[in-house]
Design a protein around this motif. Structure first.
Motif, PDB file in Angstrom:
ATOM      1  N   ARG A 101     -28.392  22.539  58.501  1.00  0.00           N
ATOM      2  CA  ARG A 101     -28.534  23.718  59.590  1.00  0.00           C
ATOM      3  C   ARG A 101     -28.020  23.387  60.772  1.00  0.00           C
ATOM      4  NH1 ARG A 101     -31.693  25.614  63.400  1.00  0.00           N
ATOM      5  NH2 ARG A 101     -32.903  23.910  63.401  1.00  0.00           N
ATOM      6  N   VAL A 102     -28.141  22.100  61.158  1.00  0.00           N
ATOM      7  CA  VAL A 102     -27.592  21.492  62.342  1.00  0.00           C
ATOM      8  C   VAL A 102     -26.475  20.348  61.904  1.00  0.00           C
ATOM      9  CG1 VAL A 102     -27.812  20.226  64.562  1.00  0.00           C
ATOM     10  CG2 VAL A 102     -29.724  21.832  63.710  1.00  0.00           C
ATOM     11  N   THR A 103     -25.277  20.477  62.572  1.00  0.00           N
ATOM     12  CA  THR A 103     -24.333  19.666  62.280  1.00  0.00           C
ATOM     13  C   THR A 103     -24.605  17.962  62.632  1.00  0.00           C
ATOM     14  OG1 THR A 103     -22.509  21.123  62.986  1.00  0.00           O
ATOM     15  CG2 THR A 103     -21.822  18.786  62.657  1.00  0.00           C
ATOM     16  N   PRO A 104     -24.403  17.038  61.822  1.00  0.00           N
ATOM     17  CA  PRO A 104     -24.793  15.617  62.162  1.00  0.00           C
ATOM     18  C   PRO A 104     -24.096  15.389  63.128  1.00  0.00           C
ATOM     19  CG  PRO A 104     -24.377  15.956  59.713  1.00  0.00           C
ATOM     20  CD  PRO A 104     -23.838  17.303  60.352  1.00  0.00           C
ATOM     21  N   LEU A 105     -24.859  14.234  64.071  1.00  0.00           N
ATOM     22  CA  LEU A 105     -24.346  13.902  65.357  1.00  0.00           C
ATOM     23  C   LEU A 105     -22.762  13.389  65.291  1.00  0.00           C
ATOM     24  CD1 LEU A 105     -24.908  13.195  68.385  1.00  0.00           C
ATOM     25  CD2 LEU A 105     -25.556  10.938  67.635  1.00  0.00           C
ATOM     26  N   ASN A 106     -22.509  12.498  64.386  1.00  0.00           N
ATOM     27  CA  ASN A 106     -21.219  12.002  64.276  1.00  0.00           C
ATOM     28  C   ASN A 106     -19.930  12.856  63.729  1.00  0.00           C
ATOM     29  OD1 ASN A 106     -22.019  12.332  61.475  1.00  0.00           O
ATOM     30  ND2 ASN A 106     -21.386  10.041  60.753  1.00  0.00           N
ATOM     31  N   GLU A 107     -20.464  14.241  63.397  1.00  0.00           N
ATOM     32  CA  GLU A 107     -19.618  15.213  62.977  1.00  0.00           C
ATOM     33  C   GLU A 107     -19.309  16.220  63.910  1.00  0.00           C
ATOM     34  OE1 GLU A 107     -20.331  16.582  59.095  1.00  0.00           O
ATOM     35  OE2 GLU A 107     -20.828  14.556  58.320  1.00  0.00           O
TER      36      GLU A 107
END
Length: 230
Positions: free
Chosen positions: A18-24
């Motif tokens: 639901r939330v984009t991963p930090l590294n992406e």
């Protein structure tokens, strides 16, 4: 057939985040409007980590809103202007802040929160409004700082000169630090941690935040350390 063999026969569907991963995270993930945590004396640099205690009802409401959406909060300093008492709760703000991603949070028994923000990118504040719950929401533009979300360039900094100057600064002000921790940091991380750690004046911290390149931040950091010994 063992349970492991049975599991290998099952093809699980891909479950989107639901939330984009930090590294992406990319520029497309930056919202046009963001809740603003107004903090004098605090800056969050891209790649840095900022622990905070959230206890004011308006900021608890803002945090809960962010957790329900994209887990992003803006950190920005108020301007050091003389204002009427009626404006103290809503002071004018600097034009540059930083987007922070909530990486850790824990609710305390008294209803307050302990959180840790990870710096994603700087932003330019276009305007801000007061929400019904009394926290400020800013219209922001991150496009000028898109490089903050890219791989960090190698900073042109003399590590020996920087640490030697830091030692003299701390000695002049009778301050202490954990040198073991600093020795473990690479040059890029050092230029993130020191501006957030050293007790510079609010406007000096703002200058470090707004420095265009890591090399510019390194030169400014050396200048501020030397001035702090005068």
């Amino acid at each position: 057939m063992t349970p492991r063999d049975f599991n290998n026969l099952i093809t699980l569907p891909e479950i989107p985040r639901r939330v984009t991963p930090l590294n992406e995270l990319t520029l497309a993930d930056m919202p046009p409007r963001l809740g603003l945590f107004v903090l004098p004396g605090a800056v969050l640099l891209p790649g840095g980590r900022l622990p905070l205690q959230v206890f004011e009802p308006r900021y608890i409401a803002m945090l809960e809103d962010a957790l329900a959406k994209n887990r992003l909060i803006g950190i920005i300093q108020p301007l050091d202007d003389d204002e009427d008492d009626a404006l103290l709760d809503h002071p004018p703000l600097h034009k540059v802040g930083a987007v922070g991603r909530v990486m850790e949070f824990a609710e305390q028994p008294d209803g307050t929160f302990m959180i840790v923000l990870h710096g994603v990118a700087r932003f330019r504040l276009l305007r801000d409004t007061l929400t019904e719950q009394c926290w400020r929401e800013g219209s922001i533009d991150v496009s000028a700082y898109v490089e903050d979300m890219m791989d960090a360039p190698i900073a042109a900094v003399s590590r020996e000169k920087l640490l030697t100057t830091l030692k003299s600064y701390l000695a002049a002000r009778d301050l202490r630090t954990d040198w073991t921790l600093l020795d473990e940091l690479d040059d890029h991380s050092l230029l993130i941690v020191l501006p957030m750690l050293i007790p510079f004046e609010d406007d000096e911290k703002q200058l470090l935040l707004e420095a265009t390149r890591p090399a510019d931040r390194a030169e400014l950091l050396l200048t501020l350390l030397r001035q702090g010994m005068e």
